[in-house]
Design a protein around this motif. Structure first.
Motif, PDB file in Angstrom:
ATOM      1  N   PRO A 289      38.468  45.182  44.758  1.00 58.43           N
ATOM      2  CA  PRO A 289      38.671  46.577  45.163  1.00 58.43           C
ATOM      3  C   PRO A 289      40.130  46.794  45.562  1.00 58.43           C
ATOM      4  CG  PRO A 289      37.540  45.366  46.917  1.00 58.43           C
ATOM      5  CD  PRO A 289      37.803  44.394  45.812  1.00 58.43           C
TER       6      PRO A 289
ATOM      7  N   THR B  95      46.945  46.961  56.289  1.00 63.96           N
ATOM      8  CA  THR B  95      45.474  47.054  56.259  1.00 63.96           C
ATOM      9  C   THR B  95      45.049  48.504  56.092  1.00 63.96           C
ATOM     10  OG1 THR B  95      43.431  46.698  57.486  1.00 63.96           O
ATOM     11  CG2 THR B  95      45.398  47.093  58.797  1.00 63.96           C
ATOM     12  N   LYS B  96      43.912  48.711  55.398  1.00 70.10           N
ATOM     13  CA  LYS B  96      43.426  50.068  55.161  1.00 70.10           C
ATOM     14  C   LYS B  96      42.342  50.429  56.168  1.00 70.10           C
ATOM     15  CE  LYS B  96      46.016  49.806  51.503  1.00 70.10           C
ATOM     16  NZ  LYS B  96      46.340  48.415  51.552  1.00 70.10           N
TER      17      LYS B  96
ATOM     18  N   ASP C 240      40.562  52.583  43.921  1.00 75.23           N
ATOM     19  CA  ASP C 240      39.788  53.484  44.780  1.00 75.23           C
ATOM     20  C   ASP C 240      40.638  54.695  45.188  1.00 75.23           C
ATOM     21  OD1 ASP C 240      37.954  54.539  46.495  1.00 75.23           O
ATOM     22  OD2 ASP C 240      38.099  52.976  48.016  1.00 75.23           O
TER      23      ASP C 240
ATOM     24  N   GLN D 172      43.871  37.783  51.160  1.00 75.59           N
ATOM     25  CA  GLN D 172      43.219  37.290  52.379  1.00 75.59           C
ATOM     26  C   GLN D 172      41.939  36.523  52.037  1.00 75.59           C
ATOM     27  OE1 GLN D 172      43.204  40.884  55.070  1.00 75.59           O
ATOM     28  NE2 GLN D 172      44.106  39.384  56.447  1.00 75.59           N
TER      29      GLN D 172
ATOM     30  N   ASP E  30      44.624  41.561  48.657  1.00 73.20           N
ATOM     31  CA  ASP E  30      45.773  41.160  49.484  1.00 73.20           C
ATOM     32  C   ASP E  30      45.875  39.652  49.707  1.00 73.20           C
ATOM     33  OD1 ASP E  30      43.616  40.781  51.066  1.00 73.20           O
ATOM     34  OD2 ASP E  30      44.167  42.207  52.625  1.00 73.20           O
TER      35      ASP E  30
ATOM     36  N   GLU F 254      47.445  49.234  46.567  1.00 72.89           N
ATOM     37  CA  GLU F 254      47.786  47.816  46.646  1.00 72.89           C
ATOM     38  C   GLU F 254      48.935  47.448  45.697  1.00 72.89           C
ATOM     39  OE1 GLU F 254      46.760  45.811  48.802  1.00 72.89           O
ATOM     40  OE2 GLU F 254      44.730  46.343  49.445  1.00 72.89           O
TER      41      GLU F 254
HETATM   42  N1  UDP Z   1      39.939  48.893  50.053  1.00 66.94           N
HETATM   43  C1  UDP Z   1      39.373  49.817  49.163  1.00 66.94           C
HETATM   44  N2  UDP Z   1      39.096  51.098  49.602  1.00 66.94           N
HETATM   45  C2  UDP Z   1      39.345  51.497  50.878  1.00 66.94           C
HETATM   46  C3  UDP Z   1      39.884  50.556  51.775  1.00 66.94           C
HETATM   47  C4  UDP Z   1      40.167  49.271  51.333  1.00 66.94           C
HETATM   48  O1  UDP Z   1      39.129  49.480  47.995  1.00 66.94           O
HETATM   49  O2  UDP Z   1      39.083  52.664  51.193  1.00 66.94           O
HETATM   50  C5  UDP Z   1      40.249  47.532  49.592  1.00 66.94           C
HETATM   51  C6  UDP Z   1      41.683  47.073  49.840  1.00 66.94           C
HETATM   52  O3  UDP Z   1      42.538  47.463  48.786  1.00 66.94           O
HETATM   53  C7  UDP Z   1      41.541  45.569  49.930  1.00 66.94           C
HETATM   54  C8  UDP Z   1      40.141  45.394  50.538  1.00 66.94           C
HETATM   55  O4  UDP Z   1      39.458  46.624  50.338  1.00 66.94           O
HETATM   56  O5  UDP Z   1      41.564  44.937  48.653  1.00 66.94           O
HETATM   57  C9  UDP Z   1      40.214  45.067  52.026  1.00 66.94           C
HETATM   58  O6  UDP Z   1      41.014  46.007  52.701  1.00 66.94           O
HETATM   59  P1  UDP Z   1      42.078  45.606  53.807  1.00 66.94           P
HETATM   60  O7  UDP Z   1      42.793  44.363  53.406  1.00 66.94           O
HETATM   61  O8  UDP Z   1      42.920  46.795  54.083  1.00 66.94           O
HETATM   62  O9  UDP Z   1      41.108  45.324  55.039  1.00 66.94           O
HETATM   63  P2  UDP Z   1      41.214  44.147  56.125  1.00 66.94           P
HETATM   64  O10 UDP Z   1      41.421  42.867  55.362  1.00 66.94           O
HETATM   65  O11 UDP Z   1      42.395  44.488  56.977  1.00 66.94           O
HETATM   66  O12 UDP Z   1      39.915  44.205  56.834  1.00 66.94           O
END
Ligand code: UDP
Ligand code: MG
Length: 323
Positions: free
Chosen positions: A9, A206-207, A43, A98, A96, A13
């Motif tokens: 997703p 982060t999103k 997305d 992670q 990302d 990015e």
């Molecule tokens: N993401 C998405 N739609 C959203 C928010 C996030 O597809 O509305 C994706 C984002 O691109 C990433 C993954 O979900 O690949 C996790 O998001 P993020 O790294 O921001 O979250 P965190 O790791 O900080 O919980």
């Protein structure tokens, strides 16, 4: 040869994607016994994400994408990805890094060795995360595991390898309000877990704000537990009992000839308190009702405006245009 679908997703990015592509290509090269497809869900990104995805798909047939008409959220992206996947095995990964792609060979080997349907991943520590976020995450997991039938594993990530049959089971749950971590557990199947150290985001931001995560956790509670609805009944019962005692006291005092007017202040406190509890209960009811309302509208989980097939079609018409 068995096919693995890597599902990513992406929401704004453009900074992470080149790093991700490099890393996943490297991992794919280390697993020559499998065929791969890498599917991205754009997305509703407002940056250059879609442009990059088009480039990747044009250059390499194994790269595919689906692009949404707007931001539908990560859960919608995960559903769309699963629908698009054709692999014998499917695996979710964040863009990302992670969710380190380098873990994939180990996950695949473990799945084969144990003969199970799913390999989940969890972080061994929440290092690098704001302490307040970790605190609320811990409270949330303790609470949801107490009030719900599904067992959520604390610190579990969405990074998960699954068999085709488990993927199909997940697709059969077409609810609008989705919470994948709960759905993974709800569908059952045997899962083995791999732990790894928390990795910081490779690039970009982060999103998920704290507020977004809070709303997401409420959604999970409503989706996987009806316990809050029972709270209203329990509180109603407790208040009835208290009122009954109060009535007894008033009657006995009246019989004994003692004046029962205790004063305005205490009366106001009781009225405000009971009023507050009533509002709170109505709020809980409203939460469930609004979700039921949204489900009953049966709106699609996402709308796609473009996929890699549109790219191919454009390529196909070009020679005719020249003629
Ligand atoms: N993401 C998405 N739609 C959203 C928010 C996030 O597809 O509305 C994706 C984002 O691109 C990433 C993954 O979900 O690949 C996790 O998001 P993020 O790294 O921001 O979250 P965190 O790791 O900080 O919980
Ligand atoms: Mg992340």
């Amino acid at each position: 040869m068995e096919l693995i679908s890597v599902m990513v997703p992406c929401f704004n990015e453009e900074e992470s994607l080149p790093l991700f592509r490099e890393e996943i290509l490297h991992v794919m090269a280390t697993m020559p016994e499998y065929a791969f497809e890498v599917i991205f869900a754009d997305d509703g990104s407002g940056d250059g994400t879609l442009k990059l995805l088009r480039e990747y798909a044009a250059a390499d047939d194994r790269f595919r994408y689906v692009s949404f008409t707007r931001n539908f959220g990560k859960e919608a992206a995960m559903y769309a990805l699963l629908q698009a996947s054709r692999g014998d095995f499917v695996v979710y990964m964040d863009a990302d890094l992670q969710d380190p792609p380098s873990l994939l060979p180990r996950m695949m080997a473990l799945l084969k060795e144990k003969g199970c349907d799913s390999i989940g991943t969890r972080r061994s520590s929440r290092k690098g995360e704001p302490p307040i976020r970790s605190f609320f995450a811990n409270v949330f997991y303790k609470m949801i595991n107490r009030i719900s039938n599904v067992r959520l594993v604390p610190a579990a990530r969405d990074y998960r390898l699954m068999s085709r049959r488990m993927a199909d089971s997940i697709l059969s749950l077409c609810e609008y309000n989705r919470f994948s971590k709960g759905i993974f557990e709800w569908v059952g199947y045997e899962t083995e877990w791999i732990s790894y150290e928390n990795v910081e985001r490779s690039a970009g931001k982060t999103k998920f704000s704290f507020w977004k995560l809070f709303k997401y956790s409420l959604e999970c509670i409503i989706a996987f537990s009806t316990a809050p609805l029972a709270i209203a009944s329990v509180m109603g019962f407790v208040f009835c009992f208290a009122a009954f005692i109060g009535i007894l006291v008033v009657i006995i005092r009246a019989l004994l000839g003692v004046d029962s007017a205790f004063g305005w202040a205490s009366m106001m406190c009781v009225i405000l308190f009971v009023g507050g509890v009533l509002e709170f209960s109505i709020g809980i009811l409203g939460g469930y009702l609004s979700k039921t309302y949204l489900e009953s509208k049966r709106r699609p989980i996402y709308l796609s405006k473009e996929t890699e097939n549109d790219l191919k079609e454009k390529k196909d018409v070009r020679p005719e245009e020249k003629r």
